[in-house]
Design a protein around this motif. Structure first.
Motif, PDB file in Angstrom:
ATOM      1  N   LYS A   1       0.839  -1.200   0.000  1.00 31.90           N
ATOM      2  CA  LYS A   1       0.000   0.000   0.000  1.00 31.90           C
ATOM      3  C   LYS A   1       0.882   1.261   0.000  1.00 31.90           C
ATOM      4  O   LYS A   1       0.651   2.197  -0.789  1.00 31.90           O
TER       5      LYS A   1
ATOM      6  N   GLU B   1       1.302  -0.066  -4.775  1.00 32.60           N
ATOM      7  CA  GLU B   1       1.030  -1.276  -5.551  1.00 32.60           C
ATOM      8  C   GLU B   1      -0.267  -1.934  -5.066  1.00 32.60           C
ATOM      9  O   GLU B   1      -0.254  -3.002  -4.468  1.00 32.60           O
ATOM     10  N   PHE B   2      -1.362  -1.258  -5.388  1.00 34.73           N
ATOM     11  CA  PHE B   2      -2.634  -1.734  -4.838  1.00 34.73           C
ATOM     12  C   PHE B   2      -3.042  -3.095  -5.384  1.00 34.73           C
ATOM     13  O   PHE B   2      -3.578  -3.920  -4.677  1.00 34.73           O
ATOM     14  N   GLU B   3      -2.760  -3.292  -6.684  1.00 36.11           N
ATOM     15  CA  GLU B   3      -3.205  -4.539  -7.311  1.00 36.11           C
ATOM     16  C   GLU B   3      -2.564  -5.747  -6.615  1.00 36.11           C
ATOM     17  O   GLU B   3      -3.238  -6.713  -6.262  1.00 36.11           O
TER      18      GLU B   3
ATOM     19  N   GLY C   1      -1.355  -5.807  -3.658  1.00 38.51           N
ATOM     20  CA  GLY C   1      -1.899  -5.851  -2.291  1.00 38.51           C
ATOM     21  C   GLY C   1      -3.212  -6.596  -2.245  1.00 38.51           C
ATOM     22  O   GLY C   1      -3.468  -7.415  -1.348  1.00 38.51           O
ATOM     23  N   ILE C   2      -4.029  -6.318  -3.282  1.00 36.94           N
ATOM     24  CA  ILE C   2      -5.329  -6.970  -3.324  1.00 36.94           C
ATOM     25  C   ILE C   2      -5.184  -8.479  -3.535  1.00 36.94           C
ATOM     26  O   ILE C   2      -5.893  -9.271  -2.928  1.00 36.94           O
TER      27      ILE C   2
END
Ligand code: ATP
Ligand code: MG
Lengths: 229, 228
Positions: free
Chosen positions: B189, B193-195, B197-198
């Motif tokens: 986060k 790099e949200f993707e 993280g998800i």
């Protein structure tokens, strides 16, 4: 077994049994109104409830000779079979499958051997707890209204079972019941409890047909069954 | 989507290792906590002593204590200059296991204790009528509440994999060594790099889902038992 000056305070209730004797090898009945202390006394005899003072002379009986089945019998979270053999396992005895089947048959539970014990009907649960108490050949059995939910046929059967046992190999029974017909048929001695004390002890004949104690007369009068004649 | 696990920034953040660290830490801390928690619950139920009520209340409090506070205490104990600094457990998985054990043991102990308080006296009286000795009675009690014990262990495990604060403080979120899935998510986060993280979040959710399904399955069994 002999009880002397047994006292136990339980809330506002005082159990106070001055003198009681349960002769070995006989079938004893305890009767009395609700709340007169029958269950409390039987738990104390069993050793699951401590008492305040007095003494109980077990006359050589040990923990492993005495058993009790209660008003709401405890069944283990497992099969009928495993419940039935538990007292044998506790004693490290070999499991005699014929003996197990013999008792299951007596209780009409032969088809339910593998069934989960807690899924039995309440009457079946009572029968199971009854044969589980007998399977290891105890010397004193306390039966606290365990057979109260049985249909008439089953009740007859269990009465016969007790009488049969007494002819073959007498043991000591203490049975508590409000079904006086049943008490009268199977008991050698009847003890009458009132307000925490045993105030009368007599044969069924004396107790039910020719009662003299006013409390007993009053208790019998309030029950609907007639014993005369 | 899961190719994210093998991408460049995955390597930079150490995503695969974080899954390994999470599993090692959670299995270790749940195992230790289960043994300790069940043992303490049995002792607590069996013995009456002065201050027992207080102990039970402290246990209840610890069940709801913020993990980050326990993490801080563990850090203070384990840090280089702390009383247990010689162990050199700070910023290691061992240190994280200590913190998590302190968090989970009270949860398991408290849950098992409340089952025991409800059922042990009945079972004990029954065991007496069957002629069971002390050891046989204890064995019977354990086997009678085994479903409830499994359930509390699963609950403890669920707490363990999802906890962030304490493992961050004690473990230090060191890549490939003490970075767990939860602390990796917070690192991702920060890097934007949200993707990725998800993705990690979804894997964590799947793990939690499996654990929860297991718990529900066990609980269903247990309630069917009571349905007589
Ligand atoms: N744990 C307890 N605390 C307070 N009072 C109690 C407790 N257990 C039993 N009592 C009281 O002791 C008295 C005797 O109860 P007990 O169960 O021995 O009666 P009983 O003769 O078996 O009655 P029943 O015919 O209804 O089974 C009752 O008044 C009951 O309320
Ligand atoms: Mg009673």
């Amino acid at each position: 077994m002999k009880i002397t000056d047994l006292k136990k305070q339980q809330g506002s209730f005082l159990l106070n049994v001055k003198n009681a004797q349960f002769e070995a090898g006989k079938v004893h009945g305890i009767i009395g109104a609700n709340g007169s202390g029958k269950t409390t006394l039987s738990k104390i005899i069993m050793g699951t409830l401590p008492y305040d003072s007095g003494s109980i002379d077990y006359e050589g009986l040990t923990d492993r000779d005495i058993t009790m089945t209660g008003q709401r019998p405890y069944l283990m979270h497992t099969s009928v079979y495993n419940n039935l053999i538990y007292p044998l396992k506790v004693r490290n005895r070999r499991i005699d499958e014929n003996l197990v089947d013999y008792w299951l048959e007596k209780a009409g539970l032969q088809d339910k051997k593998k069934q989960y014990a807690l899924s039995l009907s309440s009457g079946e649960q009572q029968k199971l707890s009854f044969i589980r108490a007998l399977i290891f050949k105890p010397k004193l059995v306390i039966v606290d209204e365990t057979l109260s939910n049985l249909d008439p046929d089953s009740a007859d059967l269990f009465e016969r079972l007790i009488l049969e046992q007494q002819q073959k190999d007498p043991i000591t029974w203490i049975t508590i019941s409000h079904q006086l017909v049943h008490i009268r048929k199977i008991c050698d001695m009847v003890h009458f409890m009132e307000k925490g004390n045993i105030i009368e002890k007599a044969t069924p004949q004396e107790m039910f047909v020719n009662p003299t104690n006013p409390s007993v007369i009053k208790y019998l009068a309030s029950t609907e069954v007639s014993f005369k004649g | 989507m899961f190719e994210n696990l093998f991408s460049d920034y995955s390597l930079t953040v150490g995503m695969l290792d974080s899954i390994k660290v999470t599993l090692i830490m959670s299995v270790c801390s749940t195992t230790i906590s289960s043994v300790l928690g069940v043992f303490l619950a049995i002792m607590l139920e069996k013995h009456n002593f002065k201050g027992k009520k207080l102990v039970v209340r402290i246990n209840r409090t610890l069940m709801g204590a913020p993990p980050v506070v326990i993490g801080l205490l563990t850090y203070i104990l384990l840090r280089k200059k702390g009383p247990l600094g010689d162990l050199r457990w700070v910023f290691t998985i061992k240190g994280m296991v200590v913190a998590q054990t302190l968090i989970i043991t009270p949860i398991i102990c408290g849950m098992v204790y409340s089952y025991l308080v409800r059922t042990a006296p009945k079972i004990r009286a029954f065991a007496k009528t069957m002629g069971a000795d002390k050891w046989q009675t204890d064995k019977l009690i354990l086997s009678e509440i085994k479903n409830e014990i499994y359930f509390s262990i699963v609950t403890g495990f669920g707490r363990s994999i999802s906890e962030v604060g304490a493992v961050m403080l004690v473990g230090g979120n060191i890549k490939n060594r003490t970075r767990t899935m939860t602390t990796a998510i917070s690192t991702l986060k920060s890097a934007g790099e949200f993707e990725a993280g998800i993705v990690l979040g979804i894997i964590l959710m799947i793990m939690a889902f499996i654990v929860q399904s297991l718990a529900d399955y066990i609980r269903k069994e247990a309630t069917e038992d009571e349905n007589y």
